[in-house]
Write a protein that holds these residues in place. Structure first.
Motif, PDB file in Angstrom:
ATOM      1  N   TYR A  11       0.857  -1.174   0.000  1.00  0.00           N
ATOM      2  CA  TYR A  11       0.000   0.000   0.000  1.00  0.00           C
ATOM      3  C   TYR A  11       0.898   1.230   0.000  1.00  0.00           C
ATOM      4  O   TYR A  11       2.096   1.139   0.254  1.00  0.00           O
ATOM      5  N   ALA A  12       0.309   2.388  -0.260  1.00  0.00           N
ATOM      6  CA  ALA A  12       1.079   3.633  -0.231  1.00  0.00           C
ATOM      7  C   ALA A  12       0.172   4.766   0.215  1.00  0.00           C
ATOM      8  O   ALA A  12      -1.046   4.714   0.066  1.00  0.00           O
ATOM      9  N   ILE A  13       0.796   5.792   0.779  1.00  0.00           N
ATOM     10  CA  ILE A  13       0.093   6.993   1.192  1.00  0.00           C
ATOM     11  C   ILE A  13       0.905   8.179   0.675  1.00  0.00           C
ATOM     12  O   ILE A  13       2.136   8.108   0.605  1.00  0.00           O
ATOM     13  N   GLU A  14       0.216   9.228   0.289  1.00  0.00           N
ATOM     14  CA  GLU A  14       0.906  10.393  -0.251  1.00  0.00           C
ATOM     15  C   GLU A  14       1.847  10.984   0.792  1.00  0.00           C
ATOM     16  O   GLU A  14       1.490  11.118   1.960  1.00  0.00           O
ATOM     17  N   VAL A  50      -4.171   5.594  17.425  1.00  0.00           N
ATOM     18  CA  VAL A  50      -3.650   4.664  16.419  1.00  0.00           C
ATOM     19  C   VAL A  50      -4.781   3.760  15.958  1.00  0.00           C
ATOM     20  O   VAL A  50      -5.407   3.068  16.765  1.00  0.00           O
ATOM     21  N   GLY A  51      -5.048   3.789  14.662  1.00  0.00           N
ATOM     22  CA  GLY A  51      -6.081   2.956  14.074  1.00  0.00           C
ATOM     23  C   GLY A  51      -5.539   1.603  13.652  1.00  0.00           C
ATOM     24  O   GLY A  51      -4.332   1.426  13.458  1.00  0.00           O
ATOM     25  N   ASP A  52      -6.403   0.649  13.514  1.00  0.00           N
ATOM     26  CA  ASP A  52      -6.043  -0.696  13.067  1.00  0.00           C
ATOM     27  C   ASP A  52      -6.332  -0.793  11.576  1.00  0.00           C
ATOM     28  O   ASP A  52      -7.456  -1.082  11.164  1.00  0.00           O
ATOM     29  N   LEU A  53      -5.317  -0.527  10.773  1.00  0.00           N
ATOM     30  CA  LEU A  53      -5.488  -0.545   9.329  1.00  0.00           C
ATOM     31  C   LEU A  53      -5.790  -1.952   8.821  1.00  0.00           C
ATOM     32  O   LEU A  53      -6.542  -2.122   7.861  1.00  0.00           O
ATOM     33  N   ARG A  54      -5.255  -2.965   9.484  1.00  0.00           N
ATOM     34  CA  ARG A  54      -5.542  -4.350   9.078  1.00  0.00           C
ATOM     35  C   ARG A  54      -7.044  -4.624   9.188  1.00  0.00           C
ATOM     36  O   ARG A  54      -7.644  -5.220   8.303  1.00  0.00           O
ATOM     37  N   LEU A  55      -7.658  -4.163  10.269  1.00  0.00           N
ATOM     38  CA  LEU A  55      -9.094  -4.346  10.465  1.00  0.00           C
ATOM     39  C   LEU A  55      -9.878  -3.611   9.386  1.00  0.00           C
ATOM     40  O   LEU A  55     -10.804  -4.157   8.798  1.00  0.00           O
ATOM     41  N   ARG A  56      -9.501  -2.362   9.129  1.00  0.00           N
ATOM     42  CA  ARG A  56     -10.217  -1.555   8.126  1.00  0.00           C
ATOM     43  C   ARG A  56     -10.117  -2.139   6.731  1.00  0.00           C
ATOM     44  O   ARG A  56     -11.015  -1.967   5.917  1.00  0.00           O
ATOM     45  N   LEU A  57      -9.021  -2.851   6.450  1.00  0.00           N
ATOM     46  CA  LEU A  57      -8.829  -3.440   5.123  1.00  0.00           C
ATOM     47  C   LEU A  57      -9.284  -4.900   5.051  1.00  0.00           C
ATOM     48  O   LEU A  57      -9.124  -5.548   4.028  1.00  0.00           O
TER      49      LEU A  57
END
Length: 82
Positions: A11-14, A50-57
């Motif tokens: 993944y990437a973020i600006e 801190v969010g859980d990006l694994r959960l969101r994806l």
């Protein structure tokens, strides 16, 4: 762009949205917070959720490893780590 890997996906973020990348640290849970928020930590005296990006994806959960890092991303209204 700042590129990172979750599981086998990239993944990437600006770059403009990234304040910094820090080593993973112990998080303090927030009672009553949404499930997608793993907790908070202090970054130079500033409290960062801190969010859980694994959960969101929709990726499988896993424990934080010592080599993990947290990307601190900024928007005009908030700062959030993933």
């Amino acid at each position: 762009m700042v590129a990172f890997r979750l599981s086998s996906e990239r993944y990437a973020i600006e770059l403009q949205a990234v304040e910094r990348v820090v080593r993973a640290v112990a998080l303090t849970p927030l009672p009553g917070a949404p499930r997608a928020i793993r907790g908070v930590f202090s970054l130079q005296g500033r409290i960062v959720p801190v969010g859980d990006l694994r959960l969101r994806l929709g990726l499988p959960e896993r424990e934080v490893a010592i080599e993990d890092q947290i990307v601190i991303a900024c928007s005009p209204s908030r700062v959030l780590g993933y």
